[in-house]
Motif scaffolding. Structure first.
Motif, PDB file in Angstrom:
ATOM      1  N   ALA A 194       0.784  -1.123   0.126  1.00  0.00           N
ATOM      2  CA  ALA A 194       0.259  -0.039   0.013  1.00  0.00           C
ATOM      3  C   ALA A 194       0.947   1.189  -0.098  1.00  0.00           C
ATOM      4  O   ALA A 194       0.374   2.164  -0.450  1.00  0.00           O
ATOM      5  N   ASP A 195       2.031   1.125   0.565  1.00  0.00           N
ATOM      6  CA  ASP A 195       2.844   2.325   0.697  1.00  0.00           C
ATOM      7  C   ASP A 195       3.847   2.461  -0.636  1.00  0.00           C
ATOM      8  O   ASP A 195       4.686   3.517  -0.726  1.00  0.00           O
ATOM      9  N   LEU A 196       3.699   1.896  -1.430  1.00  0.00           N
ATOM     10  CA  LEU A 196       4.572   1.808  -2.854  1.00  0.00           C
ATOM     11  C   LEU A 196       4.076   1.784  -4.127  1.00  0.00           C
ATOM     12  O   LEU A 196       4.184   1.075  -5.076  1.00  0.00           O
ATOM     13  N   GLN A 197       2.724   2.687  -3.902  1.00  0.00           N
ATOM     14  CA  GLN A 197       1.794   2.673  -5.217  1.00  0.00           C
ATOM     15  C   GLN A 197       2.405   3.743  -6.184  1.00  0.00           C
ATOM     16  O   GLN A 197       1.927   3.796  -7.282  1.00  0.00           O
ATOM     17  N   ALA A 198       3.337   4.738  -5.592  1.00  0.00           N
ATOM     18  CA  ALA A 198       3.844   5.962  -6.587  1.00  0.00           C
ATOM     19  C   ALA A 198       5.072   6.221  -6.289  1.00  0.00           C
ATOM     20  O   ALA A 198       5.445   7.207  -5.678  1.00  0.00           O
ATOM     21  N   VAL A 199       6.096   5.417  -6.538  1.00  0.00           N
ATOM     22  CA  VAL A 199       7.280   5.846  -6.287  1.00  0.00           C
ATOM     23  C   VAL A 199       8.187   6.476  -7.162  1.00  0.00           C
ATOM     24  O   VAL A 199       7.957   6.244  -8.244  1.00  0.00           O
ATOM     25  N   PRO A 200       8.441   7.670  -6.958  1.00  0.00           N
ATOM     26  CA  PRO A 200       8.982   8.636  -7.705  1.00  0.00           C
ATOM     27  C   PRO A 200      10.213   7.973  -8.729  1.00  0.00           C
ATOM     28  O   PRO A 200      10.932   7.189  -8.228  1.00  0.00           O
ATOM     29  N   TRP A 201      10.048   8.522  -9.969  1.00  0.00           N
ATOM     30  CA  TRP A 201      11.012   7.953 -10.862  1.00  0.00           C
ATOM     31  C   TRP A 201      12.425   8.072 -10.421  1.00  0.00           C
ATOM     32  O   TRP A 201      13.508   7.179 -10.741  1.00  0.00           O
ATOM     33  N   GLU A 202      12.852   9.374  -9.988  1.00  0.00           N
ATOM     34  CA  GLU A 202      14.136   9.673  -9.539  1.00  0.00           C
ATOM     35  C   GLU A 202      14.680   8.633  -8.215  1.00  0.00           C
ATOM     36  O   GLU A 202      16.019   8.447  -8.366  1.00  0.00           O
ATOM     37  N   VAL A 203      14.053   7.934  -7.382  1.00  0.00           N
ATOM     38  CA  VAL A 203      14.412   7.140  -6.591  1.00  0.00           C
ATOM     39  C   VAL A 203      14.988   5.894  -7.466  1.00  0.00           C
ATOM     40  O   VAL A 203      16.021   5.209  -6.696  1.00  0.00           O
ATOM     41  N   VAL A 204      14.453   5.477  -8.481  1.00  0.00           N
ATOM     42  CA  VAL A 204      14.812   4.211  -9.076  1.00  0.00           C
ATOM     43  C   VAL A 204      15.746   4.427 -10.393  1.00  0.00           C
ATOM     44  O   VAL A 204      15.887   3.551 -11.041  1.00  0.00           O
ATOM     45  N   GLU A 205      15.977   5.585 -10.686  1.00  0.00           N
ATOM     46  CA  GLU A 205      16.511   5.967 -12.001  1.00  0.00           C
ATOM     47  C   GLU A 205      17.949   5.157 -12.150  1.00  0.00           C
ATOM     48  O   GLU A 205      18.206   4.718 -13.267  1.00  0.00           O
ATOM     49  N   ARG A 206      18.541   5.257 -11.128  1.00  0.00           N
ATOM     50  CA  ARG A 206      19.858   4.374 -11.204  1.00  0.00           C
ATOM     51  C   ARG A 206      19.906   2.962 -11.539  1.00  0.00           C
ATOM     52  O   ARG A 206      20.529   2.363 -12.138  1.00  0.00           O
ATOM     53  N   TRP A 207      18.756   2.227 -10.947  1.00  0.00           N
ATOM     54  CA  TRP A 207      18.424   1.009 -11.046  1.00  0.00           C
ATOM     55  C   TRP A 207      18.254   0.589 -12.791  1.00  0.00           C
ATOM     56  O   TRP A 207      18.619  -0.005 -13.205  1.00  0.00           O
ATOM     57  N   TYR A 208      17.433   1.590 -13.238  1.00  0.00           N
ATOM     58  CA  TYR A 208      17.071   1.478 -14.712  1.00  0.00           C
ATOM     59  C   TYR A 208      18.276   1.697 -15.738  1.00  0.00           C
ATOM     60  O   TYR A 208      18.498   0.920 -16.689  1.00  0.00           O
ATOM     61  N   GLN A 209      19.102   2.623 -15.031  1.00  0.00           N
ATOM     62  CA  GLN A 209      20.554   2.570 -15.923  1.00  0.00           C
ATOM     63  C   GLN A 209      21.250   1.244 -15.858  1.00  0.00           C
ATOM     64  O   GLN A 209      21.688   0.945 -16.911  1.00  0.00           O
ATOM     65  N   ALA A 210      21.506   0.760 -14.729  1.00  0.00           N
ATOM     66  CA  ALA A 210      21.944  -0.291 -14.452  1.00  0.00           C
ATOM     67  C   ALA A 210      21.309  -1.499 -15.463  1.00  0.00           C
ATOM     68  O   ALA A 210      21.978  -2.515 -16.026  1.00  0.00           O
ATOM     69  N   PHE A 211      19.973  -1.491 -15.512  1.00  0.00           N
ATOM     70  CA  PHE A 211      19.385  -2.760 -16.186  1.00  0.00           C
ATOM     71  C   PHE A 211      19.514  -2.271 -17.768  1.00  0.00           C
ATOM     72  O   PHE A 211      19.771  -3.505 -18.554  1.00  0.00           O
TER      73      PHE A 211
END
Length: 446
Positions: A194-211
């Motif tokens: 319930a607390d993770l329904q709108a995680v801002p893109w900036e928080v996981v941007e480094r993850w997507y770069q790794a992906f």
């Protein structure tokens, strides 16, 4: 107007799944999409006349003993799994029946559940991994006739086997927020869904770069990112995350999201990383199937023109209706549709029907709207008191020139087994109102 079968053919043609249609009484094929033609050696425009489904698909001289024709009905799907020896593949199959006049047509979609996984040689190198994933897939497929969602079942099975505190899937596009859509938690671990329904893109941007570099994200100690990625740290640390591993879900070089595990057993991290890498293919396949079935459900249970629910949708609703609840039925007929079709054309008539549906949706406080005929709509109000229902009727009656509809309605404190009798009463009341409106119009013109 396009028939249901022609609309389905147009929808099925570009799919990567095998789709065919066959006469249920003669077994003669009447349609196969391009993917099916490629798999069974047919030219793109080769006629199907005289081809029997059991001969082309199974290499048999007589109908298949496992044929599911006797299990099919309109507006419902029958799920099963089989191995095609000619193609040497396992398929998850979804069958339904569509009527075209007096003709019963079988519609079958076959999802190849092995192709993407077979491309991963890692499976062959780890027998235990193969057994684990096969069992997880079996558990997921068995859920298509149950209430549990297959992706959730797959995730829960793998989470329970691999250990860790929490296993999850996030979906979202690059540049936008990501949403936690599935979650498994070890007993005693608090849910974070319930607390993770709108995680801002900036928080996981480094993850997507790794992906994009083809890498997994592995955090052996979340304290390592306290200074480097404070936003991510402040999201993870309060939730008890000490370590994690995350992998991308990729389709045609596009990252659809990611999945991972919080606090995995560190001494088994390499094995878990291998399993997660293979899991991405299964999850992607189930996502594809989930989204396709969602679109097929809309085709089966919703009117394609207006978006209202159809008669099959009503039948499914009635199966779940509590006979002890109250019910209100509002039956409406869009006045002047034939005249508009004849004088202005069907495009204007279709626009009128869509406007009527939107009007009913706005005025009926979220109650479901059904299109039961060419110009007839019904609003179904379950578990509603008479005062609230009367307010809905009054709101629809105040049409303010937006749309002209004849109306009939009925309310009953307990629906019992009399729904269709109540529907008939509302229908008759609507026809009485329609007759009155026409008579009133004639008097005014005189």
């Amino acid at each position: 107007m396009e028939s249901q079968l022609e609309g389905m053919k147009r929808f099925f043609e570009p799919l990567h799944e095998i789709v065919y249609m066959a006469d249920m009484d003669t077994y003669e094929l009447c349609y196969m999409n391009q993917q099916g033609r490629r798999c069974f050696g047919l030219e793109p425009d080769e006629p199907l006349e005289g081809e029997k489904c059991y001969a082309l698909l199974q290499g048999r001289d007589t109908p298949c003993p496992f044929c599911t024709n006797d299990k099919l009905q309109c507006g419902a799907f029958y799920e099963w799994v089989y191995y095609n020896p000619g193609l040497q593949r396992h398929f998850a199959v979804k069958d339904t029946m569509v009527r075209q006049g007096d003709r019963r047509v079988r519609v079958e979609l076959s999802f190849d559940m092995s192709t993407e996984a077979q491309q991963k040689n890692t499976i062959r190198s780890y027998e235990s991994n193969e057994q684990l994933l096969n069992e997880a897939l079996r558990v997921a497929l068995s859920c298509y006739d149950e209430e549990e969602e297959p992706v959730q079942a797959f995730l829960s099975y793998m989470g329970g086997k691999l250990g860790g505190d929490r296993m999850y899937i996030f979906e979202g596009t690059e540049g936008g927020s990501v949403k936690n859509t599935y979650e498994w938690c070890r007993p005693g671990v608090k849910s974070q869904l319930a607390d993770l329904q709108a995680v801002p893109w900036e928080v996981v941007e480094r993850w997507y770069q790794a992906f994009h570099r083809g890498e997994h994200v592995v955090l052996y100690d979340v304290e390592d990112i306290r200074e480097r990625e404070p936003a991510l740290y402040h999201m993870l640390h309060p939730k008890g995350v000490r370590s994690l591993i995350a992998c991308p879900i990729v389709s045609h070089e596009r990252i659809l999201g990611f999945f991972g595990m919080d606090n995995p057993p560190i001494n088994n991290l390499y094995h878990i990383s291998t399993i997660l890498d293979i899991m991405s293919n299964f999850i992607l396949c189930m996502f594809h199937r989930r989204d396709l079935l969602g679109r097929l459900e809309r085709m089966s249970y919703y009117d394609q023109l207006t978006g209202a629910r159809n008669r099959h949708g009503l039948a499914r609703t009635l199966e779940q209706m509590d006979p002890e609840e109250s019910v209100g039925i509002l039956y409406c007929d869009v006045m002047g549709l034939k005249h508009i079709n004849d004088t202005l054309g069907h495009e204007h008539g279709d626009a009128l029907l869509c406007r009527a549906f939107q009007f009913l949706t706005e005025r009926c406080q979220g109650r479901p709207v059904y299109r039961l005929g060419g110009d007839e709509f019904m609003v179904l109000c379950e578990d509603v008191d008479q005062l609230t229902f009367n307010a809905i009727v009054q709101a629809v009656g105040d049409q303010e020139g937006r749309v002209d509809m004849a109306m009939g309605y009925v309310w009953k404190e307990r629906v019992g087994d009399s729904f269709y009798a109540l529907l008939s009463q509302a229908d008759q009341a609507m026809y009485d109102d329609k007759h009155y409106r026409r008579l009133k119009g004639q008097i005014c013109r005189e």
